[in-house]
Design a protein around this motif. Structure first.
Motif, PDB file in Angstrom:
ATOM      1  N   THR A   1       0.853  -1.165   0.000  1.00 45.48           N
ATOM      2  CA  THR A   1       0.000   0.000   0.000  1.00 45.48           C
ATOM      3  C   THR A   1       0.901   1.230   0.000  1.00 45.48           C
ATOM      4  OG1 THR A   1      -1.639  -1.201   1.270  1.00 45.48           O
ATOM      5  CG2 THR A   1      -1.850   1.185   1.209  1.00 45.48           C
TER       6      THR A   1
ATOM      7  N   LEU B   1       0.438   7.917  -1.380  1.00 47.89           N
ATOM      8  CA  LEU B   1       0.740   8.764  -2.528  1.00 47.89           C
ATOM      9  C   LEU B   1       1.043  10.205  -2.130  1.00 47.89           C
ATOM     10  CD1 LEU B   1      -1.781   7.417  -5.174  1.00 47.89           C
ATOM     11  CD2 LEU B   1       0.632   6.886  -4.898  1.00 47.89           C
ATOM     12  N   LYS B   2       0.424  10.688  -1.062  1.00 50.26           N
ATOM     13  CA  LYS B   2       0.696  12.056  -0.607  1.00 50.26           C
ATOM     14  C   LYS B   2       2.142  12.178  -0.111  1.00 50.26           C
ATOM     15  CE  LYS B   2      -1.560  15.781   1.690  1.00 50.26           C
ATOM     16  NZ  LYS B   2      -2.921  16.224   1.805  1.00 50.26           N
TER      17      LYS B   2
ATOM     18  N   ALA C   1      -1.710   6.001  -9.175  1.00 46.81           N
ATOM     19  CA  ALA C   1      -2.848   6.695  -8.559  1.00 46.81           C
ATOM     20  C   ALA C   1      -4.152   5.970  -8.862  1.00 46.81           C
ATOM     21  CB  ALA C   1      -2.911   8.127  -9.069  1.00 46.81           C
ATOM     22  N   GLY C   2      -4.928   5.720  -7.819  1.00 44.20           N
ATOM     23  CA  GLY C   2      -6.246   5.123  -7.988  1.00 44.20           C
ATOM     24  C   GLY C   2      -6.238   3.654  -8.387  1.00 44.20           C
ATOM     25  N   GLU C   3      -5.129   2.978  -8.227  1.00 43.19           N
ATOM     26  CA  GLU C   3      -5.039   1.577  -8.618  1.00 43.19           C
ATOM     27  C   GLU C   3      -5.777   0.689  -7.624  1.00 43.19           C
ATOM     28  OE1 GLU C   3      -1.384  -1.425  -9.104  1.00 43.19           O
ATOM     29  OE2 GLU C   3      -1.278   0.369 -10.340  1.00 43.19           O
ATOM     30  N   ARG C   4      -6.535  -0.264  -8.146  1.00 40.74           N
ATOM     31  CA  ARG C   4      -7.272  -1.193  -7.281  1.00 40.74           C
ATOM     32  C   ARG C   4      -6.318  -2.232  -6.694  1.00 40.74           C
ATOM     33  NH1 ARG C   4     -11.272  -3.909 -11.164  1.00 40.74           N
ATOM     34  NH2 ARG C   4      -9.400  -3.813 -12.431  1.00 40.74           N
ATOM     35  N   SER C   5      -6.703  -2.793  -5.557  1.00 40.60           N
ATOM     36  CA  SER C   5      -5.882  -3.847  -4.949  1.00 40.60           C
ATOM     37  C   SER C   5      -5.948  -5.097  -5.822  1.00 40.60           C
ATOM     38  CB  SER C   5      -6.395  -4.175  -3.545  1.00 40.60           C
ATOM     39  OG  SER C   5      -7.627  -4.869  -3.635  1.00 40.60           O
TER      40      SER C   5
ATOM     41  N   GLU D   1      -9.208  -6.904  -5.422  1.00 38.94           N
ATOM     42  CA  GLU D   1     -10.293  -6.277  -6.184  1.00 38.94           C
ATOM     43  C   GLU D   1     -10.180  -6.587  -7.678  1.00 38.94           C
ATOM     44  OE1 GLU D   1     -11.285  -2.225  -3.684  1.00 38.94           O
ATOM     45  OE2 GLU D   1      -9.406  -2.302  -4.828  1.00 38.94           O
ATOM     46  N   GLN D   2      -8.958  -6.598  -8.188  1.00 41.16           N
ATOM     47  CA  GLN D   2      -8.755  -6.912  -9.598  1.00 41.16           C
ATOM     48  C   GLN D   2      -9.156  -8.353  -9.906  1.00 41.16           C
ATOM     49  OE1 GLN D   2      -4.930  -5.654 -11.263  1.00 41.16           O
ATOM     50  NE2 GLN D   2      -4.739  -4.186  -9.586  1.00 41.16           N
TER      51      GLN D   2
END
Length: 131
Positions: A4, A7-8, A24-28, A31-32
């Protein structure tokens, strides 16, 4: 292998330039895998079962779900999730190249003989870099 990312914190450390490569915004991975079609899921499950088969004589290393999904998704040819093509690549793949990072390639990168061409893609849509 799956991590994990904050990103900030990465953005604060790296600045805007290098952050364009952040996921950015990538699914785990979970989830994929859950979002795969039944045919894609069958390919993934078959590859995973074949690789982890206890009766296989030669299993030089383990592959995570993330790597098995990558093999299935990036199987050679025009049809993705091609079990036969993905299996062939999995058996021949040298795992030392699967987890390369920019940190490990720092010396090569600093020699300026390895560079990413922004926006350049292979005929199958994969990012390309030159050495």
């Amino acid at each position: 292998m799956s991590k994990t990312l904050d990103l900030k914190a990465l953005s604060n450390t790296l600045g805007d330039g290098p952050m364009r490569y952040a996921p950015a915004g990538e699914r785990s991975i979970e989830e994929q895998i859950a979002a795969l079609t039944p045919e894609e899921k069958e390919c993934f499950d078959t590859l995973k079962a074949k690789w982890n088969d206890k009766d296989r004589k030669k299993k030089p290393h383990d592959y995570s779900d993330e790597m098995i999904l990558r093999f299935a998704r990036c199987s050679p040819g025009s049809k993705k999730f091609n079990e036969k093509a993905a299996w062939k690549v999995m058996k021949k793949c040298d795992p030392k190249y699967l987890d390369l990072t920019a940190t490990e390639l720092e010396e090569q990168l600093l020699s300026k003989t390895l560079f990413i061409v922004p926006g350049l893609k292979s005929s199958e849509g994969h990012d390309v870099f030159y050495m």
